[in-house]
Design a protein around this motif. Structure first.
Motif, PDB file in Angstrom:
ATOM      1  N   ASP A  29      45.166  36.756  43.227  1.00  0.00           N
ATOM      2  CA  ASP A  29      44.000  36.543  44.075  1.00  0.00           C
ATOM      3  C   ASP A  29      44.169  37.466  45.277  1.00  0.00           C
ATOM      4  O   ASP A  29      45.058  37.261  46.103  1.00  0.00           O
ATOM      5  N   VAL A  30      43.342  38.518  45.348  1.00  0.00           N
ATOM      6  CA  VAL A  30      43.436  39.500  46.416  1.00  0.00           C
ATOM      7  C   VAL A  30      42.180  39.397  47.261  1.00  0.00           C
ATOM      8  O   VAL A  30      41.069  39.496  46.747  1.00  0.00           O
ATOM      9  N   GLN A  31      42.379  39.193  48.571  1.00  0.00           N
ATOM     10  CA  GLN A  31      41.262  39.119  49.503  1.00  0.00           C
ATOM     11  C   GLN A  31      41.509  40.101  50.629  1.00  0.00           C
ATOM     12  O   GLN A  31      42.613  40.174  51.172  1.00  0.00           O
ATOM     13  N   VAL A  32      40.465  40.876  50.980  1.00  0.00           N
ATOM     14  CA  VAL A  32      40.593  41.905  52.008  1.00  0.00           C
ATOM     15  C   VAL A  32      39.553  41.662  53.091  1.00  0.00           C
ATOM     16  O   VAL A  32      38.366  41.519  52.801  1.00  0.00           O
ATOM     17  N   THR A  33      40.031  41.606  54.340  1.00  0.00           N
ATOM     18  CA  THR A  33      39.133  41.608  55.495  1.00  0.00           C
ATOM     19  C   THR A  33      39.230  42.988  56.121  1.00  0.00           C
ATOM     20  O   THR A  33      39.967  43.849  55.637  1.00  0.00           O
ATOM     21  N   ALA A  34      38.528  43.206  57.208  1.00  0.00           N
ATOM     22  CA  ALA A  34      38.584  44.506  57.877  1.00  0.00           C
ATOM     23  C   ALA A  34      39.945  44.758  58.516  1.00  0.00           C
ATOM     24  O   ALA A  34      40.323  45.897  58.737  1.00  0.00           O
ATOM     25  N   GLU A  35      40.713  43.683  58.771  1.00  0.00           N
ATOM     26  CA  GLU A  35      41.989  43.825  59.481  1.00  0.00           C
ATOM     27  C   GLU A  35      43.224  43.480  58.659  1.00  0.00           C
ATOM     28  O   GLU A  35      44.340  43.745  59.084  1.00  0.00           O
ATOM     29  N   ALA A  36      43.076  42.841  57.489  1.00  0.00           N
ATOM     30  CA  ALA A  36      44.259  42.369  56.763  1.00  0.00           C
ATOM     31  C   ALA A  36      43.976  42.248  55.269  1.00  0.00           C
ATOM     32  O   ALA A  36      42.826  42.212  54.830  1.00  0.00           O
ATOM     33  N   VAL A  37      45.078  42.178  54.513  1.00  0.00           N
ATOM     34  CA  VAL A  37      45.020  41.965  53.066  1.00  0.00           C
ATOM     35  C   VAL A  37      45.837  40.714  52.764  1.00  0.00           C
ATOM     36  O   VAL A  37      46.961  40.568  53.243  1.00  0.00           O
ATOM     37  N   ALA A  38      45.267  39.804  51.971  1.00  0.00           N
ATOM     38  CA  ALA A  38      45.977  38.590  51.559  1.00  0.00           C
ATOM     39  C   ALA A  38      46.107  38.599  50.041  1.00  0.00           C
ATOM     40  O   ALA A  38      45.120  38.773  49.327  1.00  0.00           O
ATOM     41  N   ILE A  39      47.335  38.419  49.571  1.00  0.00           N
ATOM     42  CA  ILE A  39      47.607  38.397  48.138  1.00  0.00           C
ATOM     43  C   ILE A  39      48.262  37.067  47.808  1.00  0.00           C
ATOM     44  O   ILE A  39      49.250  36.677  48.434  1.00  0.00           O
ATOM     45  N   LYS A  40      47.677  36.365  46.844  1.00  0.00           N
ATOM     46  CA  LYS A  40      48.241  35.109  46.362  1.00  0.00           C
ATOM     47  C   LYS A  40      48.424  35.229  44.861  1.00  0.00           C
ATOM     48  O   LYS A  40      47.687  35.954  44.192  1.00  0.00           O
ATOM     49  N   GLY A  41      49.378  34.501  44.344  1.00  0.00           N
ATOM     50  CA  GLY A  41      49.584  34.526  42.909  1.00  0.00           C
ATOM     51  C   GLY A  41      50.524  33.435  42.471  1.00  0.00           C
ATOM     52  O   GLY A  41      51.099  32.719  43.279  1.00  0.00           O
ATOM     53  N   GLU A  42      50.646  33.330  41.165  1.00  0.00           N
ATOM     54  CA  GLU A  42      51.557  32.348  40.584  1.00  0.00           C
ATOM     55  C   GLU A  42      52.399  33.042  39.532  1.00  0.00           C
ATOM     56  O   GLU A  42      51.878  33.676  38.622  1.00  0.00           O
ATOM     57  N   ARG A  43      53.705  32.916  39.714  1.00  0.00           N
ATOM     58  CA  ARG A  43      54.643  33.509  38.754  1.00  0.00           C
ATOM     59  C   ARG A  43      55.006  32.464  37.717  1.00  0.00           C
ATOM     60  O   ARG A  43      55.341  31.334  38.052  1.00  0.00           O
ATOM     61  N   ARG A  44      54.936  32.886  36.465  1.00  0.00           N
ATOM     62  CA  ARG A  44      55.361  32.029  35.352  1.00  0.00           C
ATOM     63  C   ARG A  44      56.156  32.911  34.410  1.00  0.00           C
ATOM     64  O   ARG A  44      55.588  33.680  33.657  1.00  0.00           O
ATOM     65  N   GLN A  45      57.481  32.805  34.510  1.00  0.00           N
ATOM     66  CA  GLN A  45      58.338  33.623  33.666  1.00  0.00           C
ATOM     67  C   GLN A  45      59.165  32.724  32.764  1.00  0.00           C
ATOM     68  O   GLN A  45      59.720  31.730  33.216  1.00  0.00           O
ATOM     69  N   GLU A  46      59.230  33.090  31.513  1.00  0.00           N
ATOM     70  CA  GLU A  46      60.075  32.376  30.568  1.00  0.00           C
ATOM     71  C   GLU A  46      60.801  33.396  29.712  1.00  0.00           C
ATOM     72  O   GLU A  46      60.189  34.314  29.183  1.00  0.00           O
ATOM     73  N   ASN A  47      62.105  33.237  29.607  1.00  0.00           N
ATOM     74  CA  ASN A  47      62.926  34.079  28.737  1.00  0.00           C
ATOM     75  C   ASN A  47      63.650  33.174  27.757  1.00  0.00           C
ATOM     76  O   ASN A  47      64.310  32.222  28.160  1.00  0.00           O
ATOM     77  N   LYS A  48      63.526  33.483  26.484  1.00  0.00           N
ATOM     78  CA  LYS A  48      64.186  32.688  25.463  1.00  0.00           C
ATOM     79  C   LYS A  48      64.847  33.635  24.474  1.00  0.00           C
ATOM     80  O   LYS A  48      64.196  34.524  23.938  1.00  0.00           O
ATOM     81  N   THR A  49      66.144  33.461  24.287  1.00  0.00           N
ATOM     82  CA  THR A  49      66.871  34.295  23.332  1.00  0.00           C
ATOM     83  C   THR A  49      67.669  33.402  22.391  1.00  0.00           C
ATOM     84  O   THR A  49      68.174  32.355  22.796  1.00  0.00           O
ATOM     85  N   GLU A  50      67.718  33.831  21.160  1.00  0.00           N
ATOM     86  CA  GLU A  50      68.508  33.112  20.165  1.00  0.00           C
ATOM     87  C   GLU A  50      69.523  34.082  19.585  1.00  0.00           C
ATOM     88  O   GLU A  50      69.175  35.181  19.175  1.00  0.00           O
ATOM     89  N   LYS A  51      70.789  33.650  19.574  1.00  0.00           N
ATOM     90  CA  LYS A  51      71.848  34.499  19.079  1.00  0.00           C
ATOM     91  C   LYS A  51      72.928  33.626  18.461  1.00  0.00           C
ATOM     92  O   LYS A  51      73.439  32.712  19.104  1.00  0.00           O
ATOM     93  N   GLN A  52      73.228  33.876  17.234  1.00  0.00           N
ATOM     94  CA  GLN A  52      74.271  33.177  16.490  1.00  0.00           C
ATOM     95  C   GLN A  52      74.089  31.651  16.545  1.00  0.00           C
ATOM     96  O   GLN A  52      75.014  30.901  16.788  1.00  0.00           O
ATOM     97  N   GLY A  53      72.864  31.225  16.375  1.00  0.00           N
ATOM     98  CA  GLY A  53      72.577  29.798  16.336  1.00  0.00           C
ATOM     99  C   GLY A  53      72.467  29.129  17.692  1.00  0.00           C
ATOM    100  O   GLY A  53      72.210  27.933  17.781  1.00  0.00           O
ATOM    101  N   LEU A  54      72.649  29.876  18.775  1.00  0.00           N
ATOM    102  CA  LEU A  54      72.534  29.322  20.120  1.00  0.00           C
ATOM    103  C   LEU A  54      71.229  29.798  20.749  1.00  0.00           C
ATOM    104  O   LEU A  54      70.837  30.948  20.604  1.00  0.00           O
ATOM    105  N   THR A  55      70.569  28.906  21.467  1.00  0.00           N
ATOM    106  CA  THR A  55      69.330  29.244  22.152  1.00  0.00           C
ATOM    107  C   THR A  55      69.574  29.203  23.658  1.00  0.00           C
ATOM    108  O   THR A  55      70.103  28.218  24.177  1.00  0.00           O
TER     109      THR A  55
END
Length: 142
Positions: free
Chosen positions: A63-89
């Motif tokens: 969410d990016v909002q710009v006024t004449a004097e400033a910039v506001a950036i909002k967001g939501e991070r959603r990171q997921e990492n899943k690895t499987e190796k030799q039967g282990l997750t």
């Protein structure tokens, strides 16, 4: 090899700082390590170019909002990492919202801003207001 003198007070001080950080988190205060996107600003005669490093997001998550004097950036991070190796997750995840407000050095035409998001970099092109382009400031010396 250097000889280092053991100081139990240093360890106690470190423990106290960590406990204070933990209590601040439970008290609702923002922890010191909150996510804050790195920013780079370049200004020329015509415009301001602002780049923010926000990896792992989709444009719809910003969410990016710009006024004449400033910039506001909002967001939501959603990171997921899943690895499987030799039967282990192994699974790691990170969620959270962020917000950053950046004051601009001059007024901009916020209705003419161009935005691009590619490879985790948000690029904003902010044209200067006409009055700012022709602005001359007299400097008194001495």
């Amino acid at each position: 090899m250097a000889i280092v003198r053991f100081s139990p007070w240093r360890e106690i001080d470190s423990l106290q700082k960590e406990m204070n950080r933990l209590f601040d988190t439970f008290a609702g205060e923002e922890p010191e390590v909150a996510f804050k996107p790195a920013a780079e600003m370049q200004e020329n005669h015509e415009a301001i170019d602002l780049k923010l490093e926000i990896p792992g997001l989709e444009p719809k998550d910003l969410d990016v909002q710009v006024t004449a004097e400033a910039v506001a950036i909002k967001g939501e991070r959603r990171q997921e990492n899943k690895t499987e190796k030799q039967g282990l997750t192994r699974s790691e995840f990170r969620y959270g919202t962020f917000q950053r407000i950046i004051s601009l050095p001059v007024r901009v035409q916020n209705d003419r801003v161009k935005a691009d998001y590619k490879d985790g970099i948000l690029h904003l092109h902010l044209p200067k207001a006409e009055a700012e382009k022709n602005k001359v400031v007299k400097v008194n010396v001495g």
